[in-house]
Design a protein around this motif. Structure first.
Motif, PDB file in Angstrom:
ATOM      1  N   UNK A 137       0.817  -1.207   0.000  1.00  0.00           N
ATOM      2  CA  UNK A 137       0.000   0.000   0.000  1.00  0.00           C
ATOM      3  C   UNK A 137       0.854   1.262   0.000  1.00  0.00           C
ATOM      4  N   UNK A 138       2.165   1.103   0.124  1.00  0.00           N
ATOM      5  CA  UNK A 138       3.077   2.241   0.173  1.00  0.00           C
ATOM      6  C   UNK A 138       3.535   2.616  -1.233  1.00  0.00           C
ATOM      7  N   UNK A 139       3.731   3.895  -1.465  1.00  0.00           N
ATOM      8  CA  UNK A 139       4.311   4.375  -2.715  1.00  0.00           C
ATOM      9  C   UNK A 139       5.382   5.405  -2.382  1.00  0.00           C
ATOM     10  N   UNK A 140       6.562   5.288  -2.988  1.00  0.00           N
ATOM     11  CA  UNK A 140       7.622   6.253  -2.695  1.00  0.00           C
ATOM     12  C   UNK A 140       7.425   7.605  -3.388  1.00  0.00           C
ATOM     13  N   UNK A 141       6.384   7.738  -4.190  1.00  0.00           N
ATOM     14  CA  UNK A 141       6.127   9.000  -4.890  1.00  0.00           C
ATOM     15  C   UNK A 141       5.385   9.970  -3.981  1.00  0.00           C
ATOM     16  N   UNK A 142       5.924  11.168  -3.854  1.00  0.00           N
ATOM     17  CA  UNK A 142       5.231  12.195  -3.086  1.00  0.00           C
ATOM     18  C   UNK A 142       4.577  13.225  -3.995  1.00  0.00           C
ATOM     19  N   UNK A 143       4.622  12.997  -5.310  1.00  0.00           N
ATOM     20  CA  UNK A 143       3.963  13.910  -6.239  1.00  0.00           C
ATOM     21  C   UNK A 143       2.445  13.830  -6.100  1.00  0.00           C
ATOM     22  N   UNK A 144       1.928  12.631  -6.091  1.00  0.00           N
ATOM     23  CA  UNK A 144       0.471  12.461  -6.007  1.00  0.00           C
ATOM     24  C   UNK A 144      -0.120  13.050  -4.724  1.00  0.00           C
ATOM     25  N   UNK A 145       0.438  12.751  -3.533  1.00  0.00           N
ATOM     26  CA  UNK A 145      -0.137  13.373  -2.326  1.00  0.00           C
ATOM     27  C   UNK A 145       0.059  14.887  -2.281  1.00  0.00           C
TER      28      UNK A 145
END
Length: 191
Positions: A137-145
Motif C-alpha cells: 500500500x506504500x508508494x515512494x512518490x510524493x507527487x500524487x499526495x
C-alpha cells in the motif's frame, strides 16, 4: 512507513507528507509567489482555472528540482484539446489545456471529470514499480499526495488517484517491462 500497519494510517501519513511538501513549495521553493488560491472565488471558479492554479507551483517545483524530467497533461476522455500556440495561456503545457468548457459544465452539474498526468522519468520510478509489484500500500512518490493536497485546499474534491506505469518501448517478451513513465489519473468532482 513499513511500521504503520493499517492502511488508513498509511494514507494519513502520505496525506500529511503531501501537505508539508505543498506548504514548503508555496512558501520557500517557488521563486515567485504562486497564484494565490484564495484569490479564486470558491464557487465561481471553473475547474480548469482551479486545477491549473493549484498544480502549476507543485509541478514547476518538481521539474526544477529534477525529481521529474517532464510531464504532460491529457484530458481524461482521450479527446484532444490542442490549441494554436497563439491562443494558449496555460503555463502547464504551452499548447494544451486538459479541460474544455464541456468538462467545466460536466463538473458544474456534478459529473466526475478525469485528467491524466504523465510524468516522464520520475526519480522514484524504479522503486515505485518494484513496490507496486509486491502489492504494498506504500508508494515512494510524493507527487500524487502533494498535488492532492494542493487541490483539496480549493473547493474541488478529488477521488483516490490511480497510478499506472508505462514502457515507451515495445518488447515482444511481456516479462521485459521497463517503465519510463508514471501515469496519474485524477478524478475531480464537485463537493
Amino acid at each position: 512507513l513499513g511500521v504503520v500497519e493499517k492502511s488508513e494510517e498509511r494514507l494519513e501519513v502520505l496525506r500529511s507528507a503531501g501537505e508539508t511538501i505543498n506548504k514548503y513549495i508555496n512558501t520557500v521553493a517557488t521563486p515567485s509567489p504562486p497564484t494565490s488560491l484564495s484569490s479564486i472565488p470558491k464557487n465561481n471558479a471553473c475547474l480548469s482555472t482551479t486545477v491549473e492554479s493549484a498544480f502549476t507551483p507543485v509541478l514547476t517545483a518538481f521539474v526544477s528540482s529534477n525529481l521529474i524530467e517532464s510531464y504532460t497533461l491529457q484530458s481524461g476522455d482521450g479527446l484532444p484539446r490542442d490549441l494554436p500556440p497563439s491562443t494558449s495561456s496555460s503555463p502547464l503545457t504551452p499548447n494544451f489545456k486538459p479541460f474544455d468548457i464541456y468538462d467545466d459544465e460536466d463538473y458544474e452539474v456534478g459529473r466526475d471529470v478525469n485528467m491524466v498526468l504523465e510524468v516522464k522519468k520520475p526519480a522514484w520510478l524504479t522503486s515505485a514499480f518494484q513496490i507496486n509489484g509486491e502489492n504494498s500500500l506504500f508508494s515512494p512518490s510524493f507527487l500524487s499526495p502533494t498535488l492532492s493536497s494542493s487541490i483539496l485546499s480549493t473547493d474541488v474534491s478529488l477521488r483516490p488517484v490511480q497510478s499506472y506505469f508505462i514502457d515507451d518501448t515495445y518488447r515482444p517478451n511481456p516479462t521485459e517491462f521497463y517503465p519510463s513513465s508514471e501515469i496519474l489519473q485524477f478524478t475531480f468532482y464537485k463537493k
